[in-house]
Motif scaffolding. Structure first.
Motif, PDB file in Angstrom:
ATOM      1  N   GLU A  48     -13.211  20.029   7.025  1.00 17.41           N
ATOM      2  CA  GLU A  48     -12.307  19.037   6.450  1.00 17.41           C
ATOM      3  C   GLU A  48     -12.712  18.733   5.000  1.00 17.41           C
ATOM      4  O   GLU A  48     -11.862  18.613   4.117  1.00 17.41           O
ATOM      5  CB  GLU A  48     -12.301  17.743   7.271  1.00 17.41           C
ATOM      6  N   GLN A  52     -10.507  19.313   1.723  1.00 16.09           N
ATOM      7  CA  GLN A  52     -10.291  18.178   0.820  1.00 16.09           C
ATOM      8  C   GLN A  52     -10.652  18.543  -0.622  1.00 16.09           C
ATOM      9  O   GLN A  52      -9.919  18.224  -1.556  1.00 16.09           O
ATOM     10  CB  GLN A  52     -11.109  16.983   1.297  1.00 16.09           C
ATOM     11  N   GLU A  53     -11.757  19.217  -0.809  1.00 16.21           N
ATOM     12  CA  GLU A  53     -12.181  19.629  -2.151  1.00 16.21           C
ATOM     13  C   GLU A  53     -11.180  20.614  -2.753  1.00 16.21           C
ATOM     14  O   GLU A  53     -10.860  20.546  -3.948  1.00 16.21           O
ATOM     15  CB  GLU A  53     -13.577  20.251  -2.087  1.00 16.21           C
ATOM     16  N   ARG A  56      -8.046  18.637  -3.777  1.00 16.55           N
ATOM     17  CA  ARG A  56      -8.308  17.888  -5.021  1.00 16.55           C
ATOM     18  C   ARG A  56      -8.226  18.813  -6.238  1.00 16.55           C
ATOM     19  O   ARG A  56      -7.671  18.455  -7.266  1.00 16.55           O
ATOM     20  CB  ARG A  56      -9.683  17.217  -4.965  1.00 16.55           C
ATOM     21  N   ASP A 114      -3.832  14.980   7.312  1.00 10.52           N
ATOM     22  CA  ASP A 114      -4.487  14.156   6.285  1.00 10.52           C
ATOM     23  C   ASP A 114      -4.414  14.819   4.911  1.00 10.52           C
ATOM     24  O   ASP A 114      -4.165  14.152   3.914  1.00 10.52           O
ATOM     25  CB  ASP A 114      -5.949  13.890   6.652  1.00 10.52           C
ATOM     26  N   MET A 115      -4.630  16.134   4.854  1.00 16.66           N
ATOM     27  CA  MET A 115      -4.567  16.833   3.570  1.00 16.66           C
ATOM     28  C   MET A 115      -3.149  16.878   3.032  1.00 16.66           C
ATOM     29  O   MET A 115      -2.933  16.774   1.826  1.00 16.66           O
ATOM     30  CB  MET A 115      -5.119  18.258   3.686  1.00 16.66           C
ATOM     31  N   THR A 118      -2.620  13.613   1.466  1.00 17.37           N
ATOM     32  CA  THR A 118      -3.339  13.559   0.191  1.00 17.37           C
ATOM     33  C   THR A 118      -2.551  14.283  -0.890  1.00 17.37           C
ATOM     34  O   THR A 118      -2.406  13.782  -2.013  1.00 17.37           O
ATOM     35  CB  THR A 118      -4.749  14.168   0.338  1.00 17.37           C
TER      36      THR A 118
END
Length: 184
Positions: A48, A52-53, A56, A114-115, A118
């Motif tokens: 995860e 996430q990285e 971003r 979740d991603m 984001t």
């Protein structure tokens, strides 16, 4: 350490694109990166955190590319078009984005959902900022900036994902024309 981290992120992106989030393991990332699982865990807590990285970084690319192309004095509709040129280009370069949306919709995998959130929040916030800049320069809109940003992005998503479930994919120019006529 930066080279190691970059190598891990590149391997993770390949794995996520190839196997999806559910099918990717830290082991598959380690094998693709040519290192041990512990080497991955030295830099990232779990897959995860890897995703996430990556997300971003993709959002950073979007903002960078769009900011280079946005020009003062142009109407918001032109800046929205510029933004979606960048989004469409990123979508083409990062097949992972398509995978995130499809996997979130089909499987509802929490990490992917979740991603997706984001990504969406990042793009909506960026568009909202564009709208606010235009408001500060005197342009007037019928809806609040956040609502405009949300609608523009959601219409875009509908035209590239849901539309394709029923019809032939639309070319990018037709998507941008629809966004400009519908949303602004």
């Amino acid at each position: 350490m930066e080279n190691k981290k970059r190598r891990i992120l590149e391997a993770a992106m390949l794995c996520f694109e190839r196997f999806g989030f559910r099918g990717t393991t830290i082991g598959s990332v380690a094998k693709t990166a040519g290192m041990s699982k512990s080497g991955i865990y030295d830099c990232f807590e779990n897959k995860e955190a890897l995703l996430q990285e990556i997300v971003r970084g993709i959002l950073g690319e979007l903002v960078e590319e769009t900011e280079r192309a946005v020009r003062a004095g142009r109407p918001l509709r032109d800046d929205i078009e510029t933004t979606f040129d960048a989004v469409i280009a990123l979508r083409g370069r990062h097949r992972l984005l398509v995978g995130i949306y499809r996997e979130a919709r089909v499987f509802g995998t929490q990490g992917v959902v979740d991603m997706r959130k984001t990504l969406e929040e990042g793009v909506v916030s960026y568009i909202e900022g564009l709208v606010r800049r235009h408001e500060e320069r005197g342009e007037q809109f019928r809806l609040p900036a956040r609502v405009i940003a949300f609608l523009v992005y959601r219409v875009y998503l509908q035209l590239i994902y849901d539309w394709e479930d029923l019809y032939e994919p639309l070319p990018p120019e037709q998507i941008k024309a629809a966004l400009k006529s519908f949303a602004l």
